[in-house]
Design an enzyme around this catalytic site. Structure first.
Site, PDB file in Angstrom:
ATOM      1  N   CYS A   1      -5.254  -3.332   1.206  1.00  0.00           N
ATOM      2  CA  CYS A   1      -4.874  -3.505   2.608  1.00  0.00           C
ATOM      3  C   CYS A   1      -6.128  -3.397   3.461  1.00  0.00           C
ATOM      4  O   CYS A   1      -6.984  -2.538   3.218  1.00  0.00           O
ATOM      5  CB  CYS A   1      -3.873  -2.429   3.001  1.00  0.00           C
ATOM      6  SG  CYS A   1      -3.323  -2.533   4.714  1.00  0.00           S
TER       7      CYS A   1
ATOM      8  N   HIS B   1       4.673  -6.507   1.919  1.00  0.00           N
ATOM      9  CA  HIS B   1       3.549  -5.675   2.351  1.00  0.00           C
ATOM     10  C   HIS B   1       3.322  -5.824   3.861  1.00  0.00           C
ATOM     11  O   HIS B   1       3.204  -4.825   4.585  1.00  0.00           O
ATOM     12  CB  HIS B   1       2.291  -6.071   1.571  1.00  0.00           C
ATOM     13  CG  HIS B   1       1.051  -5.373   2.020  1.00  0.00           C
ATOM     14  ND1 HIS B   1       0.368  -4.468   1.228  1.00  0.00           N
ATOM     15  CD2 HIS B   1       0.354  -5.425   3.190  1.00  0.00           C
ATOM     16  CE1 HIS B   1      -0.667  -3.991   1.905  1.00  0.00           C
ATOM     17  NE2 HIS B   1      -0.713  -4.571   3.090  1.00  0.00           N
ATOM     18  N   GLU B   2       3.271  -7.087   4.324  1.00  0.00           N
ATOM     19  CA  GLU B   2       2.978  -7.313   5.744  1.00  0.00           C
ATOM     20  C   GLU B   2       4.101  -6.792   6.629  1.00  0.00           C
ATOM     21  O   GLU B   2       3.850  -6.178   7.672  1.00  0.00           O
ATOM     22  CB  GLU B   2       2.724  -8.799   6.009  1.00  0.00           C
ATOM     23  CG  GLU B   2       1.489  -9.380   5.327  1.00  0.00           C
ATOM     24  CD  GLU B   2       0.243  -8.539   5.504  1.00  0.00           C
ATOM     25  OE1 GLU B   2       0.074  -7.893   6.557  1.00  0.00           O
ATOM     26  OE2 GLU B   2      -0.586  -8.513   4.572  1.00  0.00           O
TER      27      GLU B   2
ATOM     28  N   HIS C   1       4.220  -3.145   7.523  1.00  0.00           N
ATOM     29  CA  HIS C   1       3.373  -2.713   8.643  1.00  0.00           C
ATOM     30  C   HIS C   1       4.169  -2.637   9.947  1.00  0.00           C
ATOM     31  O   HIS C   1       3.838  -1.848  10.831  1.00  0.00           O
ATOM     32  CB  HIS C   1       2.201  -3.677   8.834  1.00  0.00           C
ATOM     33  CG  HIS C   1       1.067  -3.483   7.878  1.00  0.00           C
ATOM     34  ND1 HIS C   1       0.284  -2.351   7.865  1.00  0.00           N
ATOM     35  CD2 HIS C   1       0.556  -4.290   6.905  1.00  0.00           C
ATOM     36  CE1 HIS C   1      -0.655  -2.459   6.927  1.00  0.00           C
ATOM     37  NE2 HIS C   1      -0.502  -3.634   6.327  1.00  0.00           N
TER      38      HIS C   1
END
Ligand code: NI
Length: 177
Positions: A100, A142-143, A146
């Site tokens: 990341c 993953h994104e 956030h």
């Protein structure tokens, strides 16, 4: 064009719940995406979420272009995804290594859903509705994490599977997400 500072783990702004984008196709939104693309490109990243540059909105970008140096890498079309909704299509999960831009130089083994549907809008308001699997599904999860204040180390099952990229994978260039 403007390359922004990417916030690093430890910054409380990465831990917030991001807000929905109420109106699409605005000059402010297009300007944000220019900054996000410039920043992601400058950092050689696979993806970037708006909170990583301190903008608390539900906006992510990601994509992997064909690269002759990595002929086996899965290509993921360059995507802008706003106000995303993720729906796992089965309980199946698989572990793989992630990095990341907010956790530079590190890698961890992270479980993600293997099969996924994601929906949302692009910056012009067009509907996005895709069914994906494997690496593409991993990048999206993953994104979008956030946007909920979740960084991948929080999902590592065994902290023995977390370390420095150059120690874990000596001599290999690995990209951050
Ligand atoms: Ni990230």
């Amino acid at each position: 064009m403007s390359i922004k500072e990417v916030l690093r783990m430890g910054d409380a702004r990465l831990l917030r719940q991001a807000e929905e984008v109420p109106v699409l196709d605005t000059p402010q939104l297009h300007a944000l995406l220019v900054d996000m693309r410039d920043t992601m490109r400058a950092m050689d990243g696979v993806g970037l979420a708006a909170p990583q540059i301190g903008v608390n909105l539900r906006v992510v970008i990601f994509g992997v272009d064909a690269n002759p140096r990595y002929p086996d890498a899965q290509i993921v079309s360059q995507t802008v995804l706003i106000n995303p909704v993720l729906t796992p299509l089965s309980d199946e999960m698989e572990e793989d290594w992630e990095g990341c831009l907010s956790v530079p130089g590190m890698r961890g083994l992270v479980p993600r859903y293997t099969h996924l549907r994601y929906q949302g809008r692009d910056e012009f308001g067009a509907l996005i509705d895709r069914t994906v699997s494997g690496f593409h599904a991993r990048v999206v999860q993953h994104e979008c994490d956030h946007l909920d204040g979740i960084l991948y180390p929080m999902r590592i099952l065994d902290m023995k599977d977390f370390g420095f990229s150059d120690v874990l994978f000596p001599g290999t260039k690995v990209q951050d997400e």
